[in-house]
Design an enzyme around this catalytic site. Structure first.
Site, PDB file in Angstrom:
ATOM      1  CG  HIS A  44      -1.675  -1.226   1.563  1.00 49.11           C
ATOM      2  ND1 HIS A  44      -2.939  -1.540   0.821  1.00 49.11           N
ATOM      3  CD2 HIS A  44      -1.316  -2.383   2.303  1.00 49.11           C
ATOM      4  CE1 HIS A  44      -3.202  -2.655   1.321  1.00 49.11           C
ATOM      5  NE2 HIS A  44      -2.219  -3.258   2.143  1.00 49.11           N
ATOM      6  CB  SER A  57      14.720  21.692 -15.938  1.00 46.04           C
ATOM      7  OG  SER A  57      14.033  23.019 -16.129  1.00 46.04           O
ATOM      8  CE  LYS A 112      12.343  18.804 -12.344  1.00 48.61           C
ATOM      9  NZ  LYS A 112      11.165  19.171 -12.633  1.00 48.61           N
ATOM     10  CD  GLU A 158       9.234  11.610 -16.423  1.00 51.12           C
ATOM     11  OE1 GLU A 158       8.228  12.529 -16.503  1.00 51.12           O
ATOM     12  OE2 GLU A 158      10.353  11.967 -16.333  1.00 51.12           O
ATOM     13  CE  LYS A 211       0.566  -7.020 -43.728  1.00 49.97           C
ATOM     14  NZ  LYS A 211      -0.918  -6.982 -43.638  1.00 49.97           N
TER      15      LYS A 211
HETATM   16  N1  ARG Z   1      -1.995  -6.175 -48.454  1.00 51.04           N
HETATM   17  C1  ARG Z   1      -2.869  -7.433 -47.881  1.00 51.04           C
HETATM   18  C2  ARG Z   1      -2.779  -7.510 -46.388  1.00 51.04           C
HETATM   19  O1  ARG Z   1      -1.952  -6.852 -46.058  1.00 51.04           O
HETATM   20  C3  ARG Z   1      -2.336  -8.694 -48.471  1.00 51.04           C
HETATM   21  C4  ARG Z   1      -3.587  -9.506 -48.828  1.00 51.04           C
HETATM   22  C5  ARG Z   1      -4.361  -8.823 -49.751  1.00 51.04           C
HETATM   23  N2  ARG Z   1      -5.404  -9.987 -50.136  1.00 51.04           N
HETATM   24  C6  ARG Z   1      -6.527  -9.578 -50.963  1.00 51.04           C
HETATM   25  N3  ARG Z   1      -7.153 -10.599 -51.285  1.00 51.04           N
HETATM   26  N4  ARG Z   1      -6.858  -8.471 -51.159  1.00 51.04           N
HETATM   27  O2  ARG Z   1      -3.418  -8.305 -45.775  1.00 51.04           O
END
Ligand code: ARG
Length: 467
Positions: free
Chosen positions: A165, A286, A292, A299, A334
Protein backbone atom coordinates in the site's frame (compact mmCIF):
# COMPACT_ATOMS: atom_id res chain seq x y z
CA UNK A 1 -11.69 19.13 -52.83
CA UNK A 2 -10.13 15.75 -53.34
CA UNK A 3 -10.51 14.44 -56.83
CA UNK A 4 -12.77 11.42 -56.87
CA UNK A 5 -13.25 10.49 -60.48
CA UNK A 6 -12.62 7.03 -61.84
CA UNK A 7 -9.59 7.33 -64.01
CA UNK A 8 -8.74 4.40 -66.29
CA UNK A 9 -5.76 2.87 -64.54
CA UNK A 10 -6.84 -0.71 -63.99
CA UNK A 11 -4.35 -2.75 -62.01
CA UNK A 12 -2.53 -5.11 -64.34
CA UNK A 13 -2.29 -7.81 -61.68
CA UNK A 14 -5.99 -8.24 -61.19
CA UNK A 15 -7.43 -5.90 -63.80
CA UNK A 16 -8.82 -8.52 -66.20
CA UNK A 17 -12.45 -7.75 -65.54
CA UNK A 18 -12.02 -4.12 -64.55
CA UNK A 19 -12.49 -1.42 -67.12
CA UNK A 20 -11.91 1.67 -65.06
CA UNK A 21 -9.24 2.34 -62.52
CA UNK A 22 -9.66 3.03 -58.84
CA UNK A 23 -10.20 6.49 -57.44
CA UNK A 24 -7.38 8.30 -55.71
CA UNK A 25 -9.15 7.84 -52.42
CA UNK A 26 -9.46 4.12 -53.04
CA UNK A 27 -5.78 3.97 -53.79
CA UNK A 28 -5.04 5.75 -50.55
CA UNK A 29 -7.26 3.62 -48.34
CA UNK A 30 -6.22 0.39 -50.03
CA UNK A 31 -2.47 0.74 -50.23
CA UNK A 32 -0.30 -0.78 -47.53
CA UNK A 33 3.06 -0.47 -49.25
CA UNK A 34 4.19 2.42 -47.06
CA UNK A 35 4.33 0.11 -44.08
CA UNK A 36 4.36 -3.46 -45.40
CA UNK A 37 7.51 -2.91 -47.44
CA UNK A 38 9.48 -3.99 -44.37
CA UNK A 39 8.24 -7.50 -45.19
CA UNK A 40 10.32 -7.64 -48.38
CA UNK A 41 12.90 -10.10 -46.97
CA UNK A 42 10.21 -12.51 -45.83
CA UNK A 43 8.21 -12.04 -49.03
CA UNK A 44 11.17 -12.83 -51.26
CA UNK A 45 12.25 -15.75 -49.09
CA UNK A 46 8.73 -17.19 -49.18
CA UNK A 47 8.48 -16.68 -52.95
CA UNK A 48 11.81 -18.36 -53.61
CA UNK A 49 10.81 -21.45 -51.62
CA UNK A 50 7.38 -21.52 -53.23
CA UNK A 51 9.01 -21.29 -56.65
CA UNK A 52 11.49 -24.09 -55.88
CA UNK A 53 8.64 -26.28 -54.72
CA UNK A 54 6.62 -25.53 -57.88
CA UNK A 55 9.58 -26.48 -60.07
CA UNK A 56 10.43 -29.60 -58.01
CA UNK A 57 6.89 -30.80 -58.50
CA UNK A 58 6.80 -29.96 -62.22
CA UNK A 59 4.12 -27.34 -61.75
CA UNK A 60 6.38 -24.82 -63.47
CA UNK A 61 9.40 -25.55 -65.66
CA UNK A 62 12.89 -25.64 -64.19
CA UNK A 63 13.83 -22.84 -66.55
CA UNK A 64 11.04 -20.53 -65.41
CA UNK A 65 11.83 -21.47 -61.83
CA UNK A 66 15.43 -20.41 -62.26
CA UNK A 67 14.51 -17.13 -63.96
CA UNK A 68 12.02 -16.32 -61.18
CA UNK A 69 14.52 -17.02 -58.42
CA UNK A 70 17.22 -14.95 -60.04
CA UNK A 71 14.80 -12.11 -60.62
CA UNK A 72 13.73 -12.23 -56.97
CA UNK A 73 17.33 -12.11 -55.78
CA UNK A 74 17.95 -9.10 -57.98
CA UNK A 75 14.90 -7.36 -56.52
CA UNK A 76 16.22 -7.98 -53.01
CA UNK A 77 19.48 -6.31 -53.97
CA UNK A 78 17.63 -3.40 -55.54
CA UNK A 79 15.59 -2.86 -52.39
CA UNK A 80 18.65 -3.06 -50.18
CA UNK A 81 20.54 -0.63 -52.41
CA UNK A 82 17.52 1.72 -52.17
CA UNK A 83 17.17 1.55 -55.94
CA UNK A 84 13.69 0.05 -55.91
CA UNK A 85 10.73 2.31 -56.57
CA UNK A 86 7.74 1.36 -54.44
CA UNK A 87 4.39 2.32 -55.88
CA UNK A 88 1.12 2.85 -54.02
CA UNK A 89 -0.71 1.96 -57.23
CA UNK A 90 0.60 -1.57 -56.74
CA UNK A 91 -0.95 -1.64 -53.26
CA UNK A 92 1.37 -3.80 -51.28
CA UNK A 93 4.79 -5.42 -51.07
CA UNK A 94 3.58 -8.59 -52.80
CA UNK A 95 2.34 -6.81 -55.91
CA UNK A 96 5.25 -4.38 -56.00
CA UNK A 97 7.66 -7.28 -56.11
CA UNK A 98 5.67 -9.25 -58.65
CA UNK A 99 5.33 -6.25 -60.95
CA UNK A 100 9.08 -5.66 -60.83
CA UNK A 101 9.70 -9.35 -61.47
CA UNK A 102 7.61 -9.05 -64.63
CA UNK A 103 9.72 -6.11 -65.74
CA UNK A 104 12.90 -8.09 -65.18
CA UNK A 105 12.04 -11.56 -66.50
CA UNK A 106 8.91 -11.01 -68.56
CA UNK A 107 5.75 -13.15 -68.61
CA UNK A 108 7.34 -16.10 -66.76
CA UNK A 109 6.95 -13.95 -63.63
CA UNK A 110 3.24 -14.64 -63.83
CA UNK A 111 3.86 -18.32 -63.01
CA UNK A 112 5.12 -17.57 -59.50
CA UNK A 113 1.62 -16.99 -58.24
CA UNK A 114 0.48 -20.49 -59.28
CA UNK A 115 -1.13 -22.32 -56.35
CA UNK A 116 -0.79 -19.28 -54.15
CA UNK A 117 -2.79 -16.22 -53.19
CA UNK A 118 -1.82 -13.03 -51.48
CA UNK A 119 -3.85 -14.32 -48.56
CA UNK A 120 -1.55 -17.22 -47.74
CA UNK A 121 1.42 -15.18 -48.91
CA UNK A 122 0.86 -12.32 -46.47
CA UNK A 123 0.08 -14.71 -43.62
CA UNK A 124 3.38 -16.47 -44.27
CA UNK A 125 5.42 -13.27 -44.59
CA UNK A 126 3.90 -11.80 -41.48
CA UNK A 127 4.41 -14.96 -39.45
CA UNK A 128 8.06 -15.08 -40.46
CA UNK A 129 8.41 -11.46 -39.39
CA UNK A 130 6.68 -11.98 -36.02
CA UNK A 131 8.76 -15.11 -35.45
CA UNK A 132 11.93 -13.02 -35.74
CA UNK A 133 10.38 -10.47 -33.41
CA UNK A 134 9.83 -13.22 -30.80
CA UNK A 135 13.49 -14.22 -31.07
CA UNK A 136 14.63 -10.61 -30.76
CA UNK A 137 12.39 -10.03 -27.76
CA UNK A 138 13.95 -13.05 -26.07
CA UNK A 139 17.47 -11.78 -26.72
CA UNK A 140 16.62 -8.30 -25.49
CA UNK A 141 15.01 -9.64 -22.34
CA UNK A 142 18.03 -11.81 -21.70
CA UNK A 143 20.26 -8.72 -21.72
CA UNK A 144 17.89 -6.96 -19.33
CA UNK A 145 17.92 -9.98 -17.03
CA UNK A 146 21.71 -10.03 -16.99
CA UNK A 147 21.77 -6.37 -16.04
CA UNK A 148 19.30 -7.05 -13.22
CA UNK A 149 21.26 -10.00 -11.85
CA UNK A 150 24.49 -7.96 -11.86
CA UNK A 151 22.84 -5.11 -9.96
CA UNK A 152 21.15 -7.52 -7.59
CA UNK A 153 24.44 -9.19 -6.72
CA UNK A 154 26.13 -5.83 -6.12
CA UNK A 155 23.30 -4.89 -3.76
CA UNK A 156 22.71 -8.16 -2.05
CA UNK A 157 22.71 -6.74 1.50
CA UNK A 158 21.58 -3.18 0.83
CA UNK A 159 18.50 -2.58 2.93
CA UNK A 160 15.51 -0.51 1.90
CA UNK A 161 11.90 -0.39 3.03
CA UNK A 162 9.62 -2.90 1.37
CA UNK A 163 6.17 -1.49 0.83
CA UNK A 164 2.61 -2.68 0.74
CA UNK A 165 0.00 0.00 0.00
CA UNK A 166 3.07 2.23 -0.39
CA UNK A 167 3.36 2.12 3.39
CA UNK A 168 6.61 0.88 4.93
CA UNK A 169 5.91 -2.79 5.54
CA UNK A 170 9.09 -4.78 6.19
CA UNK A 171 12.72 -4.11 5.40
CA UNK A 172 13.96 -5.91 2.31
CA UNK A 173 17.23 -6.11 0.41
CA UNK A 174 17.65 -4.22 -2.84
CA UNK A 175 19.05 -7.32 -4.54
CA UNK A 176 15.84 -9.09 -3.63
CA UNK A 177 13.73 -6.25 -4.96
CA UNK A 178 15.55 -6.29 -8.31
CA UNK A 179 15.26 -10.05 -8.61
CA UNK A 180 11.49 -9.70 -8.38
CA UNK A 181 11.71 -8.09 -11.84
CA UNK A 182 14.02 -10.87 -12.97
CA UNK A 183 11.17 -13.30 -12.31
CA UNK A 184 8.69 -11.19 -14.30
CA UNK A 185 11.02 -11.08 -17.27
CA UNK A 186 11.57 -14.84 -17.02
CA UNK A 187 7.84 -15.36 -17.42
CA UNK A 188 7.82 -12.85 -20.29
CA UNK A 189 10.52 -14.80 -22.10
CA UNK A 190 8.50 -17.96 -21.63
CA UNK A 191 5.47 -16.25 -23.11
CA UNK A 192 7.38 -15.17 -26.23
CA UNK A 193 8.85 -18.66 -26.62
CA UNK A 194 5.45 -20.18 -26.20
CA UNK A 195 3.91 -17.81 -28.77
CA UNK A 196 6.71 -18.71 -31.17
CA UNK A 197 6.06 -22.41 -30.74
CA UNK A 198 2.40 -22.00 -31.56
CA UNK A 199 2.93 -19.73 -34.56
CA UNK A 200 5.44 -22.03 -36.19
CA UNK A 201 3.11 -23.63 -38.75
CA UNK A 202 3.29 -22.55 -42.37
CA UNK A 203 0.19 -21.11 -44.09
CA UNK A 204 1.77 -21.13 -47.56
CA UNK A 205 -0.22 -23.27 -49.99
CA UNK A 206 -3.55 -22.59 -48.32
CA UNK A 207 -3.99 -20.34 -51.37
CA UNK A 208 -6.96 -17.99 -51.26
CA UNK A 209 -8.84 -19.99 -48.62
CA UNK A 210 -9.67 -23.45 -49.93
CA UNK A 211 -6.32 -24.97 -50.84
CA UNK A 212 -5.35 -25.68 -54.44
CA UNK A 213 -5.83 -28.27 -57.16
CA UNK A 214 -2.14 -28.15 -58.07
CA UNK A 215 0.00 -31.03 -56.75
CA UNK A 216 1.99 -28.84 -54.35
CA UNK A 217 4.09 -30.05 -51.46
CA UNK A 218 3.29 -27.92 -48.46
CA UNK A 219 5.62 -29.90 -46.24
CA UNK A 220 8.53 -28.90 -48.43
CA UNK A 221 7.88 -25.16 -48.22
CA UNK A 222 7.08 -25.38 -44.52
CA UNK A 223 10.39 -27.07 -43.81
CA UNK A 224 12.40 -24.78 -46.07
CA UNK A 225 11.04 -21.74 -44.24
CA UNK A 226 11.87 -23.18 -40.83
CA UNK A 227 8.31 -24.03 -39.82
CA UNK A 228 7.56 -27.22 -37.92
CA UNK A 229 4.74 -28.23 -40.25
CA UNK A 230 2.16 -26.77 -42.63
CA UNK A 231 -1.04 -25.40 -41.08
CA UNK A 232 -3.78 -28.02 -41.04
CA UNK A 233 -6.76 -26.00 -42.25
CA UNK A 234 -6.59 -23.72 -45.27
CA UNK A 235 -9.41 -21.48 -44.06
CA UNK A 236 -7.82 -20.98 -40.66
CA UNK A 237 -4.46 -20.39 -42.36
CA UNK A 238 -5.56 -17.22 -44.10
CA UNK A 239 -7.79 -15.86 -41.36
CA UNK A 240 -5.55 -16.45 -38.37
CA UNK A 241 -3.78 -13.50 -36.78
CA UNK A 242 -3.42 -15.08 -33.34
CA UNK A 243 0.35 -15.01 -33.73
CA UNK A 244 0.39 -11.20 -33.91
CA UNK A 245 -2.10 -10.97 -31.05
CA UNK A 246 -0.06 -13.35 -28.93
CA UNK A 247 3.10 -11.42 -29.57
CA UNK A 248 1.38 -8.20 -28.55
CA UNK A 249 -0.24 -9.83 -25.52
CA UNK A 250 3.17 -11.04 -24.36
CA UNK A 251 4.67 -7.64 -25.16
CA UNK A 252 1.86 -5.86 -23.29
CA UNK A 253 2.34 -7.90 -20.13
CA UNK A 254 6.08 -7.40 -20.37
CA UNK A 255 5.64 -3.68 -21.01
CA UNK A 256 3.56 -3.51 -17.84
CA UNK A 257 6.52 -5.00 -15.97
CA UNK A 258 8.85 -2.46 -17.55
CA UNK A 259 6.40 0.27 -16.66
CA UNK A 260 6.28 -0.75 -13.00
CA UNK A 261 10.06 -0.79 -12.75
CA UNK A 262 10.16 2.55 -14.55
CA UNK A 263 7.66 3.96 -12.06
CA UNK A 264 9.80 2.75 -9.16
CA UNK A 265 12.88 4.32 -10.73
CA UNK A 266 11.07 7.63 -11.08
CA UNK A 267 10.15 7.50 -7.40
CA UNK A 268 13.52 6.22 -6.21
CA UNK A 269 15.36 8.97 -8.07
CA UNK A 270 13.33 11.92 -6.77
CA UNK A 271 15.03 14.17 -4.21
CA UNK A 272 12.72 13.07 -1.39
CA UNK A 273 13.62 9.40 -1.82
CA UNK A 274 17.08 9.77 -3.34
CA UNK A 275 17.54 5.98 -3.34
CA UNK A 276 19.19 5.94 -6.73
CA UNK A 277 20.81 8.25 -9.18
CA UNK A 278 20.10 7.74 -12.85
CA UNK A 279 22.92 8.35 -15.33
CA UNK A 280 23.28 11.33 -17.64
CA UNK A 281 22.71 8.95 -20.54
CA UNK A 282 19.08 8.42 -19.60
CA UNK A 283 18.05 11.70 -18.02
CA UNK A 284 17.56 15.26 -19.18
CA UNK A 285 18.02 18.62 -17.55
CA UNK A 286 15.49 21.40 -17.29
CA UNK A 287 15.83 24.53 -19.40
CA UNK A 288 14.79 26.67 -16.43
CA UNK A 289 15.58 24.75 -13.23
CA UNK A 290 19.31 23.99 -13.10
CA UNK A 291 19.06 21.53 -10.21
CA UNK A 292 16.87 19.11 -12.13
CA UNK A 293 17.68 15.70 -13.52
CA UNK A 294 14.53 14.39 -15.09
CA UNK A 295 14.09 10.63 -15.53
CA UNK A 296 12.68 11.03 -19.06
CA UNK A 297 13.67 7.59 -20.32
CA UNK A 298 11.96 5.92 -17.37
CA UNK A 299 8.87 8.07 -17.86
CA UNK A 300 8.82 7.19 -21.55
CA UNK A 301 9.14 3.49 -20.79
CA UNK A 302 6.13 3.89 -18.54
CA UNK A 303 4.28 5.95 -21.14
CA UNK A 304 5.09 3.82 -24.16
CA UNK A 305 3.81 0.70 -22.47
CA UNK A 306 0.36 2.23 -22.99
CA UNK A 307 0.98 2.36 -26.71
CA UNK A 308 1.82 -1.34 -26.85
CA UNK A 309 -1.35 -2.22 -24.97
CA UNK A 310 -3.21 0.08 -27.39
CA UNK A 311 -1.84 -1.83 -30.37
CA UNK A 312 -2.99 -5.12 -28.88
CA UNK A 313 -6.45 -3.66 -28.34
CA UNK A 314 -6.55 -2.26 -31.83
CA UNK A 315 -5.95 -5.63 -33.46
CA UNK A 316 -8.24 -7.50 -31.08
CA UNK A 317 -11.03 -5.13 -32.00
CA UNK A 318 -10.23 -5.38 -35.71
CA UNK A 319 -10.43 -9.18 -35.60
CA UNK A 320 -13.39 -9.69 -33.32
CA UNK A 321 -16.23 -9.42 -35.82
CA UNK A 322 -14.65 -10.94 -38.89
CA UNK A 323 -16.33 -13.89 -40.55
CA UNK A 324 -13.99 -16.45 -42.10
CA UNK A 325 -11.80 -16.05 -43.99
CA UNK A 326 -9.70 -13.09 -45.12
CA UNK A 327 -11.17 -9.59 -45.09
CA UNK A 328 -9.26 -6.47 -45.94
CA UNK A 329 -9.75 -5.27 -42.38
CA UNK A 330 -6.90 -7.62 -41.59
CA UNK A 331 -4.45 -5.40 -43.42
CA UNK A 332 -4.73 -3.22 -40.30
CA UNK A 333 -2.77 -5.88 -38.42
CA UNK A 334 0.60 -4.62 -39.57
CA UNK A 335 0.94 -1.05 -38.40
CA UNK A 336 -0.23 -2.03 -34.93
CA UNK A 337 2.14 -4.98 -34.72
CA UNK A 338 5.12 -3.18 -36.23
CA UNK A 339 4.65 -0.30 -33.84
CA UNK A 340 4.30 -2.63 -30.87
CA UNK A 341 7.46 -4.51 -31.83
CA UNK A 342 9.50 -1.36 -32.37
CA UNK A 343 8.23 0.32 -29.23
CA UNK A 344 8.79 -2.80 -27.17
CA UNK A 345 12.34 -3.25 -28.36
CA UNK A 346 13.07 0.39 -27.57
CA UNK A 347 11.76 0.28 -24.02
CA UNK A 348 13.60 -2.96 -23.22
CA UNK A 349 16.85 -1.47 -24.52
CA UNK A 350 16.29 1.74 -22.53
CA UNK A 351 15.45 -0.17 -19.37
CA UNK A 352 18.56 -2.33 -19.76
CA UNK A 353 20.70 0.79 -20.03
CA UNK A 354 19.03 2.42 -17.04
CA UNK A 355 19.48 -0.64 -14.83
CA UNK A 356 23.14 -0.95 -15.80
CA UNK A 357 23.87 2.72 -15.15
CA UNK A 358 21.82 3.18 -11.99
CA UNK A 359 23.85 4.30 -8.93
CA UNK A 360 22.52 3.04 -5.63
CA UNK A 361 22.54 5.34 -2.59
CA UNK A 362 22.88 2.65 0.09
CA UNK A 363 22.84 5.05 3.03
CA UNK A 364 19.62 6.73 1.93
CA UNK A 365 17.94 3.39 1.48
CA UNK A 366 19.14 2.16 4.87
CA UNK A 367 18.02 5.34 6.62
CA UNK A 368 14.59 5.25 5.01
CA UNK A 369 14.12 1.62 5.99
CA UNK A 370 14.30 2.36 9.69
CA UNK A 371 11.00 4.21 9.93
CA UNK A 372 7.36 3.40 10.42
CA UNK A 373 7.88 0.60 13.00
CA UNK A 374 9.09 -1.50 10.10
CA UNK A 375 10.28 -4.36 12.34
CA UNK A 376 6.91 -4.76 14.06
CA UNK A 377 6.38 -8.13 12.38
CA UNK A 378 9.74 -9.30 13.69
CA UNK A 379 8.63 -8.34 17.17
CA UNK A 380 5.38 -10.27 16.79
CA UNK A 381 7.31 -13.29 15.45
CA UNK A 382 9.65 -13.05 18.47
CA UNK A 383 6.67 -13.14 20.83
CA UNK A 384 5.41 -16.28 19.07
CA UNK A 385 8.80 -17.97 18.92
CA UNK A 386 10.18 -17.10 22.34
CA UNK A 387 7.09 -16.61 24.48
CA UNK A 388 5.11 -19.35 22.73
CA UNK A 389 1.98 -17.21 22.31
CA UNK A 390 -0.38 -17.63 19.35
CA UNK A 391 0.34 -15.24 16.46
CA UNK A 392 -2.96 -13.38 16.89
CA UNK A 393 -2.12 -12.51 20.53
CA UNK A 394 1.42 -11.57 19.47
CA UNK A 395 -0.04 -9.28 16.81
CA UNK A 396 -2.19 -7.60 19.46
CA UNK A 397 0.71 -7.13 21.88
CA UNK A 398 2.89 -5.68 19.12
CA UNK A 399 0.10 -3.32 18.13
CA UNK A 400 -0.01 -1.99 21.70
CA UNK A 401 3.77 -1.57 21.71
CA UNK A 402 3.64 0.34 18.42
CA UNK A 403 0.98 2.59 19.87
CA UNK A 404 3.11 3.17 22.98
CA UNK A 405 6.16 4.04 20.87
CA UNK A 406 4.04 6.34 18.74
CA UNK A 407 2.90 8.21 21.87
CA UNK A 408 6.47 8.41 23.10
CA UNK A 409 7.66 9.56 19.69
CA UNK A 410 10.29 6.86 19.33
CA UNK A 411 10.91 3.70 17.34
CA UNK A 412 10.29 0.21 18.76
CA UNK A 413 13.89 -0.14 19.97
CA UNK A 414 13.50 3.24 21.71
CA UNK A 415 11.14 1.69 24.25
CA UNK A 416 12.68 0.55 27.54
CA UNK A 417 12.30 -3.04 28.72
CA UNK A 418 10.08 -1.75 31.50
CA UNK A 419 7.79 -0.03 29.03
CA UNK A 420 7.62 -3.21 26.98
CA UNK A 421 6.80 -5.25 30.07
CA UNK A 422 3.99 -2.86 30.91
CA UNK A 423 2.29 -4.30 27.83
CA UNK A 424 3.50 -7.91 28.15
CA UNK A 425 5.29 -8.85 31.39
CA UNK A 426 6.96 -11.93 29.81
CA UNK A 427 9.07 -9.86 27.39
CA UNK A 428 12.82 -10.09 28.07
CA UNK A 429 15.96 -8.16 27.11
CA UNK A 430 16.45 -10.62 24.21
CA UNK A 431 13.77 -8.79 22.25
CA UNK A 432 16.24 -6.00 21.44
CA UNK A 433 18.34 -8.46 19.42
CA UNK A 434 15.74 -8.70 16.70
CA UNK A 435 14.56 -5.13 16.34
CA UNK A 436 17.18 -3.84 13.88
CA UNK A 437 16.49 -3.86 10.16
CA UNK A 438 19.68 -5.88 9.59
CA UNK A 439 18.49 -8.62 11.95
CA UNK A 440 15.10 -8.48 10.32
CA UNK A 441 16.33 -9.13 6.79
CA UNK A 442 18.91 -11.68 7.95
CA UNK A 443 16.15 -13.71 9.53
CA UNK A 444 14.06 -14.01 6.36
CA UNK A 445 15.76 -17.19 5.17
CA UNK A 446 12.73 -19.01 3.85
CA UNK A 447 13.06 -20.10 0.20
CA UNK A 448 12.65 -16.98 -1.94
CA UNK A 449 12.92 -14.73 1.14
CA UNK A 450 14.81 -11.46 1.41
CA UNK A 451 17.79 -12.55 3.59
CA UNK A 452 21.09 -11.79 1.85
CA UNK A 453 22.08 -15.47 2.23
CA UNK A 454 18.93 -16.47 0.39
CA UNK A 455 19.25 -13.76 -2.27
CA UNK A 456 22.75 -15.01 -3.01
CA UNK A 457 21.26 -18.43 -3.75
CA UNK A 458 18.62 -16.78 -5.92
CA UNK A 459 21.29 -14.86 -7.85
CA UNK A 460 22.98 -18.17 -8.67
CA UNK A 461 19.67 -19.78 -9.58
CA UNK A 462 18.83 -16.77 -11.77
CA UNK A 463 22.14 -17.05 -13.62
CA UNK A 464 21.45 -20.72 -14.33
CA UNK A 465 18.07 -19.84 -15.75
CA UNK A 466 19.15 -16.97 -18.01
CA UNK A 467 20.30 -19.48 -20.65
N1 ARG B 1 -1.98 -6.23 -48.40
C1 ARG B 1 -2.81 -7.30 -47.96
C2 ARG B 1 -2.66 -7.44 -46.45
O1 ARG B 1 -1.85 -6.79 -45.90
C3 ARG B 1 -2.43 -8.57 -48.63
C4 ARG B 1 -3.56 -9.53 -48.80
C5 ARG B 1 -4.50 -9.04 -49.78
N2 ARG B 1 -5.44 -10.03 -50.16
C6 ARG B 1 -6.51 -9.73 -50.85
N3 ARG B 1 -7.31 -10.67 -51.12
N4 ARG B 1 -6.82 -8.51 -51.16
O2 ARG B 1 -3.33 -8.20 -45.79
Amino acid sequence: MTENTNKPKANTLWGGRFEGGVSDIMEKINASIDFDKVLYTQDIKGSIEHCKMLADNNIISAQDGKAIQEGLKQIKQEIEAVEFTFSAKLEDIHMNIEARLTEIIGPAAGRLHTARSRNDQVATDFKLWVRDACDQADEALKALQMALVEKAEENIDVILPGFTHLQSAQPVTFGHHLLAYFEMFTRDRDRFKDARKRLNECPLGAAALAGTSFPINRHQTAEALGFNRPTANSMDSVSDRDFALEFMAAASISAVHVSRLAEEMVTWSCAQFNFIQMSDSFTTGSSIMPQKRNPDAAELCRGKSGRIIGSLNSLLITMKGLALTFSKDMQEDKEATFDAVNTYSLIIAAMTGMVKDMKVNKDKMRAASNVGFITATDLADWVVRILGLPFRNAHHITGSLVSLAEKKGCDLDGLSLQEMQSVEPLITEDVFSILSVEKSVESRISFGGTAPSEVLKQVKFARERIG
